[in-house]
Design an enzyme around this catalytic site. Sequence first.
Site, PDB file in Angstrom:
ATOM      1  N   LYS A  66      16.724  34.024  36.809  1.00 54.12           N
ATOM      2  CA  LYS A  66      16.876  32.690  37.381  1.00 54.12           C
ATOM      3  C   LYS A  66      17.880  32.771  38.520  1.00 54.12           C
ATOM      4  O   LYS A  66      18.994  33.250  38.341  1.00 54.12           O
ATOM      5  CB  LYS A  66      17.403  31.698  36.328  1.00 54.12           C
ATOM      6  CG  LYS A  66      16.354  31.164  35.371  1.00 54.12           C
ATOM      7  CD  LYS A  66      15.471  30.094  35.968  1.00 54.12           C
ATOM      8  CE  LYS A  66      16.224  28.814  36.265  1.00 54.12           C
ATOM      9  NZ  LYS A  66      16.669  28.097  35.057  1.00 54.12           N
ATOM     10  N   HIS A  67      17.482  32.295  39.692  1.00 56.90           N
ATOM     11  CA  HIS A  67      18.376  32.238  40.849  1.00 56.90           C
ATOM     12  C   HIS A  67      19.029  33.597  41.133  1.00 56.90           C
ATOM     13  O   HIS A  67      20.237  33.709  41.320  1.00 56.90           O
ATOM     14  CB  HIS A  67      19.417  31.130  40.673  1.00 56.90           C
ATOM     15  CG  HIS A  67      18.801  29.772  40.573  1.00 56.90           C
ATOM     16  ND1 HIS A  67      18.145  29.184  41.631  1.00 56.90           N
ATOM     17  CD2 HIS A  67      18.729  28.894  39.545  1.00 56.90           C
ATOM     18  CE1 HIS A  67      17.691  27.998  41.253  1.00 56.90           C
ATOM     19  NE2 HIS A  67      18.022  27.797  39.993  1.00 56.90           N
ATOM     20  N   ASN A 232      31.024  38.145  40.858  1.00 55.04           N
ATOM     21  CA  ASN A 232      31.499  39.004  39.783  1.00 55.04           C
ATOM     22  C   ASN A 232      30.621  38.820  38.535  1.00 55.04           C
ATOM     23  O   ASN A 232      30.084  37.744  38.322  1.00 55.04           O
ATOM     24  CB  ASN A 232      32.934  38.651  39.414  1.00 55.04           C
ATOM     25  CG  ASN A 232      33.952  39.114  40.437  1.00 55.04           C
ATOM     26  OD1 ASN A 232      33.793  40.116  41.114  1.00 55.04           O
ATOM     27  ND2 ASN A 232      35.033  38.340  40.537  1.00 55.04           N
ATOM     28  N   HIS A 393      25.276  41.473  45.872  1.00 60.84           N
ATOM     29  CA  HIS A 393      25.282  40.193  46.578  1.00 60.84           C
ATOM     30  C   HIS A 393      24.037  40.083  47.445  1.00 60.84           C
ATOM     31  O   HIS A 393      23.484  41.086  47.856  1.00 60.84           O
ATOM     32  CB  HIS A 393      26.520  40.067  47.453  1.00 60.84           C
ATOM     33  CG  HIS A 393      27.802  39.958  46.676  1.00 60.84           C
ATOM     34  ND1 HIS A 393      28.207  38.803  46.076  1.00 60.84           N
ATOM     35  CD2 HIS A 393      28.742  40.893  46.386  1.00 60.84           C
ATOM     36  CE1 HIS A 393      29.367  39.006  45.460  1.00 60.84           C
ATOM     37  NE2 HIS A 393      29.712  40.271  45.622  1.00 60.84           N
TER      38      HIS A 393
END
Length: 393
Positions: A66-67, A232, A393
């Site tokens: 999810k996301h 993180n 990221h």
Amino acid sequence: MKELALKYGCNPNQKPSRIYMKEGELPITVLNGRPGYINFLDALNSWQLVKELKAATGMPSAASFKHVSPAGAAIGLPLSDTLKRIYFVDDVKMELSPLACAYARARGADRMCSYGDFVALSDTCDAATATLIKREVSDGVIAPDYTPEALDILKQKRKGTYNVIQIDANYVPAPIERRQIFGITFEQGRNDIQLDDDLLFMHIPTKNKHFSDEAKRDLIIALIILKYTQSNSVCYVKDGQAIGIGAGQQSRIHCTRLAGQKADTWWLRQCPKVMDLPFKEDIRRADRDNTIDQYIGDECEDLLQDGTWQHFFTTKPEPFTADEKKAWIAQNKDVALGSDAFFPFGDNIERAHKSGVAYIAQAGGSIRDDHVIETCDKYGIAMAMTGVRLFHH
């Protein structure tokens, strides 16, 4: 096919949108539905995760995304009767394949966060796995292949619009990856580090230096999951599956608390008092998940007030007291914890210990490593310092 036009980007106002290859062909085929921009972000990140889990463990693997972070991930170990019940697959008549067990574990560990997920499967999707997927609220699935029966089952989902993506399992991306932010191109080498025993367990600074084979396996699973989790991040793993993932927090301790809370919820759901809640027969699966989460959590009083509990239960349940929850959580043992970077202070270890953590793998390199090691020794925790950071990221 070199290019695939998409309806829009992250949001409806972000047009035009597409995925494409500058060289070669796209390694994916859309077999059903019309996946969007975020669907493909989830699909391609989750595929890398399950492919690595399969390579590291030799077992079929699944992830629930999810996301652009995993809500759950697991390998295909058999399910106990308790896990079948809390994952709501105990009523399935057909035998669950190892891949179906992996999916049930990945989807079931954090059912609240997995709602509306994108699924990744390391192996050919079979009928048993497709049957479980069809029952859940989900946006789509990516796998290297599908049996004809499985594909037929998935095509019936969401009135025929369910997103089904096939990926070339032999596809290897270029060693350099690029993306644009604010019109500026970023470039870096892909994070192709191989996470294995030789790398992870070279430096063990704690007094307890013993890691069982299961602990080593679970720590490798945790770190592979973190490799594809927005940083993180920390990950709690037990018996081959993630039981709590803390993603995208600015503070390491908040990652550890968030993931620990999820691990506690996973364990509390196995308490007989929770498993035997007197639900009405016609309650929907999502409402049942929300109700269990509320009953376990801090809003239990709101759920049990008159005028509310009658919507979900045949009789009013007794409250799940703080002392009862604490006593049940204390029974959880031998949990593995991975961190994508170093723990700056021993408070992370204190919190992890409360959720049954006995094994840790983290990068090391904090100026307070001594305090972290001392806190591990306080509880007899075995900790490996890998020297490897896994930011994503």
